[in-house]
Design a protein around this motif. Structure first.
Motif, mmCIF file in Angstrom:
data_model
loop_
_atom_site.group_PDB
_atom_site.id
_atom_site.type_symbol
_atom_site.label_atom_id
_atom_site.label_comp_id
_atom_site.label_asym_id
_atom_site.label_seq_id
_atom_site.Cartn_x
_atom_site.Cartn_y
_atom_site.Cartn_z
ATOM 1 N N CYS A 8 46.677 -5.103 -23.419
ATOM 2 C CA CYS A 8 46.139 -3.873 -24.445
ATOM 3 C C CYS A 8 44.759 -3.522 -23.935
ATOM 4 C CB CYS A 8 46.062 -4.474 -25.896
ATOM 5 S SG CYS A 8 47.730 -4.737 -26.629
ATOM 6 N N PHE A 9 44.618 -2.314 -24.252
ATOM 7 C CA PHE A 9 43.272 -1.692 -23.727
ATOM 8 C C PHE A 9 42.548 -0.968 -24.868
ATOM 9 C CE2 PHE A 9 46.070 -1.475 -20.173
ATOM 10 C CZ PHE A 9 45.318 -1.947 -19.222
ATOM 11 N N GLY A 10 42.706 -1.649 -26.161
ATOM 12 C CA GLY A 10 42.156 -0.985 -27.458
ATOM 13 C C GLY A 10 42.750 0.501 -27.611
ATOM 14 N N THR A 11 41.625 1.449 -28.058
ATOM 15 C CA THR A 11 41.944 2.803 -27.846
ATOM 16 C C THR A 11 42.118 3.455 -26.700
ATOM 17 O OG1 THR A 11 39.862 3.485 -28.330
ATOM 18 C CG2 THR A 11 41.441 2.855 -30.311
ATOM 19 N N GLY A 18 38.956 7.024 -22.226
ATOM 20 C CA GLY A 18 39.054 7.054 -23.363
ATOM 21 C C GLY A 18 38.001 6.918 -24.275
ATOM 22 N N TYR A 19 37.517 7.056 -25.439
ATOM 23 C CA TYR A 19 36.310 6.725 -26.252
ATOM 24 C C TYR A 19 36.345 5.293 -26.771
ATOM 25 C CZ TYR A 19 35.725 11.434 -25.619
ATOM 26 O OH TYR A 19 35.588 12.756 -24.995
ATOM 27 N N ASP A 20 36.048 4.192 -25.933
ATOM 28 C CA ASP A 20 36.051 2.758 -26.323
ATOM 29 C C ASP A 20 35.483 2.058 -25.213
ATOM 30 O OD1 ASP A 20 36.376 0.425 -27.663
ATOM 31 O OD2 ASP A 20 38.596 0.573 -27.896
ATOM 32 N N ASP A 21 35.175 0.969 -25.195
ATOM 33 C CA ASP A 21 34.628 -0.013 -24.320
ATOM 34 C C ASP A 21 35.942 -0.482 -23.747
ATOM 35 O OD1 ASP A 21 33.155 -2.087 -22.837
ATOM 36 O OD2 ASP A 21 32.916 -3.078 -24.546
ATOM 37 N N PHE A 22 35.526 -0.810 -22.332
ATOM 38 C CA PHE A 22 36.596 -1.124 -21.426
ATOM 39 C C PHE A 22 36.759 -2.903 -21.718
ATOM 40 C CE2 PHE A 22 38.386 -2.882 -17.148
ATOM 41 C CZ PHE A 22 39.725 -2.298 -17.297
ATOM 42 N N GLU A 23 37.634 -3.154 -22.428
ATOM 43 C CA GLU A 23 37.967 -4.506 -22.526
ATOM 44 C C GLU A 23 39.528 -4.823 -22.590
ATOM 45 O OE1 GLU A 23 34.036 -6.231 -24.996
ATOM 46 O OE2 GLU A 23 35.719 -5.632 -26.177
ATOM 47 N N VAL A 24 39.885 -5.701 -21.855
ATOM 48 C CA VAL A 24 41.375 -6.010 -21.844
ATOM 49 C C VAL A 24 41.944 -7.312 -22.445
ATOM 50 C CG1 VAL A 24 43.467 -6.046 -20.355
ATOM 51 C CG2 VAL A 24 41.336 -4.615 -19.527
ATOM 52 N N TYR A 25 42.883 -7.082 -23.298
ATOM 53 C CA TYR A 25 43.338 -8.156 -24.020
ATOM 54 C C TYR A 25 45.032 -8.605 -23.818
ATOM 55 C CZ TYR A 25 39.455 -8.126 -27.215
ATOM 56 O OH TYR A 25 38.289 -8.181 -27.494
ATOM 57 N N GLU A 26 45.349 -9.467 -23.552
ATOM 58 C CA GLU A 26 46.920 -9.813 -23.599
ATOM 59 C C GLU A 26 47.566 -9.040 -24.812
ATOM 60 O OE1 GLU A 26 48.083 -13.868 -22.671
ATOM 61 O OE2 GLU A 26 47.039 -13.785 -20.433
ATOM 62 N N ALA A 27 48.785 -8.697 -24.417
ATOM 63 C CA ALA A 27 49.434 -7.959 -25.483
ATOM 64 C C ALA A 27 50.456 -8.942 -25.950
ATOM 65 C CB ALA A 27 50.301 -6.827 -25.121
ATOM 66 N N ARG A 28 50.539 -9.022 -27.426
ATOM 67 C CA ARG A 28 51.580 -9.966 -28.010
ATOM 68 C C ARG A 28 53.026 -9.469 -27.964
ATOM 69 N NH1 ARG A 28 48.710 -12.774 -33.304
ATOM 70 N NH2 ARG A 28 46.799 -13.285 -32.249
ATOM 71 N N GLU A 29 53.970 -10.003 -28.323
ATOM 72 C CA GLU A 29 55.278 -9.610 -28.171
ATOM 73 C C GLU A 29 55.335 -8.267 -29.198
ATOM 74 O OE1 GLU A 29 58.365 -12.139 -29.257
ATOM 75 O OE2 GLU A 29 57.487 -13.851 -28.049
ATOM 76 N N ASP A 73 46.207 -9.742 -28.353
ATOM 77 C CA ASP A 73 45.880 -11.069 -28.591
ATOM 78 C C ASP A 73 44.507 -11.439 -28.776
ATOM 79 O OD1 ASP A 73 46.368 -13.593 -29.159
ATOM 80 O OD2 ASP A 73 47.172 -14.192 -27.246
ATOM 81 N N TYR A 74 44.068 -11.151 -29.765
ATOM 82 C CA TYR A 74 42.567 -11.276 -29.916
ATOM 83 C C TYR A 74 42.090 -12.945 -29.759
ATOM 84 C CZ TYR A 74 41.851 -6.506 -31.376
ATOM 85 O OH TYR A 74 41.929 -5.114 -31.375
ATOM 86 N N GLU A 75 43.156 -13.711 -30.236
ATOM 87 C CA GLU A 75 42.744 -15.089 -30.308
ATOM 88 C C GLU A 75 42.699 -15.588 -28.788
ATOM 89 O OE1 GLU A 75 45.644 -17.075 -32.467
ATOM 90 O OE2 GLU A 75 45.102 -16.053 -34.396
ATOM 91 N N GLY A 76 43.465 -15.152 -27.733
ATOM 92 C CA GLY A 76 43.309 -15.320 -26.386
ATOM 93 C C GLY A 76 42.086 -14.886 -25.646
ATOM 94 N N GLY A 77 41.448 -13.987 -26.249
ATOM 95 C CA GLY A 77 40.163 -13.570 -25.856
ATOM 96 C C GLY A 77 40.272 -12.495 -24.771
ATOM 97 N N ILE A 78 39.074 -12.080 -24.242
ATOM 98 C CA ILE A 78 39.193 -10.837 -23.361
ATOM 99 C C ILE A 78 39.497 -11.196 -22.057
ATOM 100 C CG2 ILE A 78 37.677 -9.226 -22.292
ATOM 101 C CD1 ILE A 78 35.810 -9.268 -24.942
ATOM 102 N N VAL A 79 40.606 -10.835 -21.499
ATOM 103 C CA VAL A 79 41.028 -10.910 -20.282
ATOM 104 C C VAL A 79 40.996 -9.806 -19.194
ATOM 105 C CG1 VAL A 79 42.648 -12.672 -21.002
ATOM 106 C CG2 VAL A 79 43.533 -10.455 -20.911
ATOM 107 N N THR A 80 39.784 -9.017 -19.159
ATOM 108 C CA THR A 80 39.506 -7.903 -18.357
ATOM 109 C C THR A 80 39.471 -8.340 -16.861
ATOM 110 O OG1 THR A 80 38.202 -6.890 -20.080
ATOM 111 C CG2 THR A 80 37.787 -6.283 -17.701
#
Length: 126
Positions: A29-32, A47-58, A63-70
């Motif tokens: 997930c790349f936010g917006t 896009g109009y957001d910070d470049f932060e990558v998270y794993e995607a849930r099903e 998955d914010y609990e998993g933390g940033i995985v950029t």
């Protein structure tokens, strides 16, 4: 409430296997932020957001609990860039007039990931 105002953009980089890179991007997930892999295999992120990558849930949500995985995402992506290709991702932003401003850059090339931001000033030589 202060809200981060940020913009992210990248150069385009040709990938060796467009379908594999689409699947890789869909698993995160790349936010917006938006991303695209064209039919010619060119990957871009913007896009109009910070470049932060998270794993995607099903369910497709981050998955914010998993933390940033950029960094993990970019290391996986590095294996898919064509030889002599470079993906340069830059983010700049601010929260009102508060210090510090947000500025960071990731460069993926030759199988490695480079990162720069404003936190490490170097002296100016005479």
């Amino acid at each position: 409430m202060a809200t981060l105002q940020a913009a992210t953009t990248s150069t385009g980089a040709i990938v060796s296997d467009p379908q594999a890179v689409r699947e890789l991007c869909e698993s995160y997930c790349f936010g917006t932020l938006d991303w695209e892999v064209t039919e010619d295999g060119e990957l871009t992120i913007w896009g109009y957001d910070d470049f932060e990558v998270y794993e995607a849930r099903e369910n497709g949500l981050p998955d914010y609990e998993g933390g940033i995985v950029t960094h993990e995402f970019l290391r996986e992506l590095a294996d898919h860039l064509e030889a002599d290709e470079e993906l340069d991702i830059q983010t700049a932003g601010f929260t009102k007039c508060r210090f510090p401003v947000l500025a960071k850059r990731y460069v993926v090339r030759d199988g490695e990931v480079l990162h720069a931001n404003l936190s490490s000033p170097d002296p100016i030589d005479k």
